[in-house]
Every structure is written in structure tokens, then in C-alpha cells.
Design an enzyme around this catalytic site. Structure first.
Site, PDB file in Angstrom:
ATOM      1  N   GLY A 119       0.820  -1.213   0.000  1.00  0.00           N
ATOM      2  CA  GLY A 119       0.000   0.000   0.000  1.00  0.00           C
ATOM      3  C   GLY A 119       0.850   1.256   0.000  1.00  0.00           C
ATOM      4  O   GLY A 119       2.074   1.207  -0.188  1.00  0.00           O
ATOM      5  N   PHE A 120       0.187   2.358   0.214  1.00  0.00           N
ATOM      6  CA  PHE A 120       0.840   3.666   0.148  1.00  0.00           C
ATOM      7  C   PHE A 120       1.974   3.772   1.188  1.00  0.00           C
ATOM      8  O   PHE A 120       3.162   3.848   0.816  1.00  0.00           O
ATOM      9  CB  PHE A 120      -0.251   4.738   0.340  1.00  0.00           C
ATOM     10  CG  PHE A 120       0.244   6.074   0.790  1.00  0.00           C
ATOM     11  CD1 PHE A 120       1.330   6.696   0.173  1.00  0.00           C
ATOM     12  CD2 PHE A 120      -0.392   6.733   1.838  1.00  0.00           C
ATOM     13  CE1 PHE A 120       1.773   7.945   0.597  1.00  0.00           C
ATOM     14  CE2 PHE A 120       0.045   7.983   2.259  1.00  0.00           C
ATOM     15  CZ  PHE A 120       1.133   8.578   1.645  1.00  0.00           C
ATOM     16  N   ILE A 121       1.652   3.744   2.455  1.00  0.00           N
ATOM     17  CA  ILE A 121       2.706   3.884   3.481  1.00  0.00           C
ATOM     18  C   ILE A 121       3.542   2.601   3.536  1.00  0.00           C
ATOM     19  O   ILE A 121       4.773   2.630   3.632  1.00  0.00           O
ATOM     20  CB  ILE A 121       2.096   4.202   4.866  1.00  0.00           C
ATOM     21  CG1 ILE A 121       1.291   5.502   4.807  1.00  0.00           C
ATOM     22  CG2 ILE A 121       3.200   4.299   5.934  1.00  0.00           C
ATOM     23  CD1 ILE A 121       0.521   5.845   6.080  1.00  0.00           C
ATOM     24  N   ASP A 175      -0.091  -8.657   1.376  1.00  0.00           N
ATOM     25  CA  ASP A 175      -1.057  -7.657   0.901  1.00  0.00           C
ATOM     26  C   ASP A 175      -2.119  -8.356   0.051  1.00  0.00           C
ATOM     27  O   ASP A 175      -1.787  -9.251  -0.726  1.00  0.00           O
ATOM     28  CB  ASP A 175      -0.341  -6.582   0.065  1.00  0.00           C
ATOM     29  CG  ASP A 175      -1.115  -5.271   0.042  1.00  0.00           C
ATOM     30  OD1 ASP A 175      -0.598  -4.280   0.583  1.00  0.00           O
ATOM     31  OD2 ASP A 175      -2.246  -5.251  -0.495  1.00  0.00           O
ATOM     32  N   GLY A 215      -3.585  -1.786  -2.206  1.00  0.00           N
ATOM     33  CA  GLY A 215      -2.156  -1.879  -2.533  1.00  0.00           C
ATOM     34  C   GLY A 215      -1.969  -2.336  -3.972  1.00  0.00           C
ATOM     35  O   GLY A 215      -2.896  -2.884  -4.575  1.00  0.00           O
ATOM     36  N   TYR A 264     -15.062   3.750  11.736  1.00  0.00           N
ATOM     37  CA  TYR A 264     -13.615   3.571  11.539  1.00  0.00           C
ATOM     38  C   TYR A 264     -12.869   3.912  12.833  1.00  0.00           C
ATOM     39  O   TYR A 264     -12.026   3.139  13.300  1.00  0.00           O
ATOM     40  CB  TYR A 264     -13.149   4.451  10.374  1.00  0.00           C
ATOM     41  CG  TYR A 264     -11.657   4.419  10.124  1.00  0.00           C
ATOM     42  CD1 TYR A 264     -11.001   3.233   9.787  1.00  0.00           C
ATOM     43  CD2 TYR A 264     -10.892   5.575  10.233  1.00  0.00           C
ATOM     44  CE1 TYR A 264      -9.626   3.212   9.569  1.00  0.00           C
ATOM     45  CE2 TYR A 264      -9.519   5.568  10.002  1.00  0.00           C
ATOM     46  CZ  TYR A 264      -8.899   4.376   9.673  1.00  0.00           C
ATOM     47  OH  TYR A 264      -7.542   4.355   9.455  1.00  0.00           O
TER      48      TYR A 264
END
Ligand code: UDP
Length: 320
Positions: free
Chosen positions: A10-12, A31, A36, A149
Site C-alpha cells: 500500500g501507500f505507506i 497484501d 495496494g 472507523y
């Protein structure tokens, strides 16, 4: 060290995997490619210290095989994004709670260190800024999906602290509005990625509400620095704010992105009801107190917003 990263494509996560490999660790990335992308890690294919496994943290068997091999797990796999929260609360609740419970249950017997990626959403609509790690949480009614969330991540944190009380080395990291290359720029993504996409395509940047709400945007390299610092023993059993402490309004952010990208896009105001449906409540401001992260982890954000936005815009410019 032998390290697992859930959500590592994913991003981070993908930035974290790069940095772990650079530091000489052996890394297993798990993942499910829901958000991702395998291409975020394709440049690491030749690295013999990296293994990419497609699978979900909710699949216990796959997760166990991975976790049996490692000393540390960075648990980033999550279902996030405001739009997901209001559109598909069950996906958000189950995705965040089941996976974290599996990670902690499997870590416990082997004393595997867990570094859990939480969120500044945890503080909810508490209006007393900046947020210290011991600040109160303040949420709306459970019948309002918007809070699911924050609630799921809160329960995840409770589980982390419950296992910490039983002796498991666990650290909780609360990320404040991370941005940078590879962030999802769809309608499910964060505001920086969405504004950059609109600016580069010459489309309107849609500012929700009156645009006076503030956030502290954090360049992903700083987010990853804070995440790596959590490996330290001093971090065990504690939560840390990981962010920048320079608030900016969303209206100013839109103007800045237009200027830095050389765009001629207009900025439009859109009501929260139009953006997220009725009953949506936004946080008017969000800002971390970094005293604990700085004193115990030596964490200090170092990339200013213009510099970080510039790098991010250049990354997207070649990819839209
Ligand atoms: N926002 C906006 N336009 C967009 C997306 C988001 O004005 O296209 C606003 C959103 O209402 C919030 C802020 O930007 O006030 C940050 O939103 P994001 O979803 O990135 O993260 P949040 O801080 O809400 O978790």
C-alpha cells in the site's frame, strides 16, 4: 531482523518496505491488493531479502505462516478512507478488527513485537488541540456510520494495550494525514492525492464544507521515520502521535496545490451532504502534540509541506 509488513504493497507500507530493505532487514510483505498495488514493489523483485505474498490478514493460515518466521510485524493492513466508512461500515469494522485480532493472537505465543498503525481519527471530534496521546476520544452515536472507523481502530488499540498488559511488546502509532507518492487518488483516497489529480487534469478542486477545517499533513518519509523509530524498546506498551505540527486549512491547501502544480483549475465548495451523504460530521481541526514521540523516539518531522507537495506532484505528473 526478520520482519513482516501487512499492507506492505500500500501507500505507506510500500515506502516502509523499501526502507526496511535498505536497512538490511529481511522482509515478508503480505497484501491482498485491495488498495495496494504489486507495481509499488516491482522494483524490489530482484531483492533476495524480500518476499511478496498475496493474501489477507483475515486469512489466519496464511498470516500464521508469515508470522512464524519473523521477530517483528508492522501491521498496516486496514480498510480506511472516509468514503468507505460511510458507504460500507461492515467492511470497515470487520476489515480492521478481525485482522488486528489475528495479528495479536499469533504474535503472543512467540513474543513477536507488533507495531500497529492506528490513526489520528482516534481522537474524534475532541476540540481541544493539540491532541496528546492521553487526550480523550469524542465520537457521535453508533448509529452514525461515520464513527465506525474510529471505533474499530479504538478497539484495535484496546486489544494492543490488553496484550501489552500480558507482556507482548506492542506499539501503537497514530498517523496524522500522511500524503506522498502512491497514495490512492480515487474518490476513496485522501484529500492531497485527490486535489493533485484534479489540479493536473485541469478539473475543479472540490473543497468540502467551508474549507476552514485544518489538518497537519505529513510527508510519507516522515511517517515512515516515526514508524521505524517504534522498533525501539522504549516504545513498547505506548501510543505515539506521528505527524507534522503545521496546520493548514483545506482551502489554503487547495490554493497551494494549484500554485505548485501550475494549474488553472478552479476551487469549488461542496457541502458535506453532497460529498458524504446527510449527517456527516467533519473534524474542524486536528493537530498532534509531538512531545512524547520526540522525547522517547527522537521523532521530528523534517519535510515541510511545500517540499513534500512538490515531490508528490512530480510523482503524479508522470502517472495520470
Ligand atoms: N476534503 C475535501 N475535498 C476532498 C476530500 C477531502 O475538502 O476531495 C476534506 C475533508 O472533508 C477533510 C479534509 O479534506 O476536512 C481531509 O480529508 P481526508 O479524507 O484526506 O482525511 P481526514 O482528515 O478526513 O481523515
Amino acid at each position: 531482523m526478520k520482519v513482516a509488513v501487512t499492507g506492505g504493497a500500500g501507500f505507506i507500507g510500500s515506502h516502509l518496505v523499501e526502507r526496511l530493505l535498505e536497512a538490511g532487514h529481511t522482509v515478508w510483505t503480505l497484501d491482498d491488493f485491495s488498495t495496494g498495488r504489486p507495481e509499488f514493489l516491482s522494483h524490489l523483485q530482484a531483492n533476495k531479502r524480500h518476499t511478496l505474498i498475496q493474501g489477507s490478514v483475515t486469512d489466519r493460515r496464511t498470516l500464521k505462516k508469515l508470522m512464524d518466521r519473523v521477530d517483528v510485524v508492522f501491521h498496516l493492513a486496514a480498510v480506511l478512507g472516509v468514503k468507505n466508512t460511510v458507504e460500507d461500515p461492515l467492511k470497515v469494522i470487520e476489515g480492521n478488527i478481525d485482522g488486528t485480532r489475528n495479528v495479536l493472537e499469533l504474535a503472543y505465543p512467540r513474543h513477536t513485537k507488533v507495531i500497529f498503525s492506528s490513526t489520528s481519527e482516534i481522537y474524534g471530534k475532541n476540540k481541544v488541540l493539540p491532541f496528546h496521546e492521553m487526550s480523550d476520544r469524542f465520537y457521535g452515536a453508533p448509529s452514525v456510520h461515520r464513527w465506525c472507523y474510529a471505533t474499530a481502530k479504538s478497539l484495535d488499540e484496546h486489544m494492543c494495550f490488553a496484550y501489552a498488559a500480558k507482556g507482548l511488546p506492542v506499539t501503537v502509532l497514530r498517523y496524522f494525514n500522511a500524503y506522498g507518492p502512491r497514495q490512492t487518488n480515487s474518490q476513496y483516497g485522501g484529500v492531497v492525492a485527490r486535489f493533485i489529480k484534479a489540479a493536473l487534469k485541469g478539473e475543479p478542486l472540490e473543497v468540502y464544507g467551508d474549507g476552514a477545517q485544518t489538518r497537519c499533513f505529513t510527508y510519507v518519509d516522515d511517517t515512515v521515520n516515526g514508524t521505524l523509530a517504534a522498533l525501539h524498546e522504549k516504545a513498547n506498551g505506548l501510543a505515539f502521535n506521528i505527524g507534522s505540527n503545521c496546520p493548514i486549512t483545506i482551502w489554503e491547501l487547495a490554493q497551494l496545490i494549484i500554485r505548485l502544480s501550475g494549474s488553472t483549475s478552479p476551487i469549488l465548495l461542496k457541502s458535506y451532504a453532497e460529498a458524504y451523504g446527510s449527517g456527516y460530521e467533519d473534524m474542524p481541526g486536528r493537530e498532534p502534540d509531538l512531545t512524547r514521540s520526540e522525547s522517547l523516539l527522537g521523532y521530528k518531522p523534517s519535510v515541510n509541506l511545500e517540499e513534500g507537495l512538490h515531490k508528490t506532484i512530480e510523482w503524479y505528473r508522470n502517472r495520470l
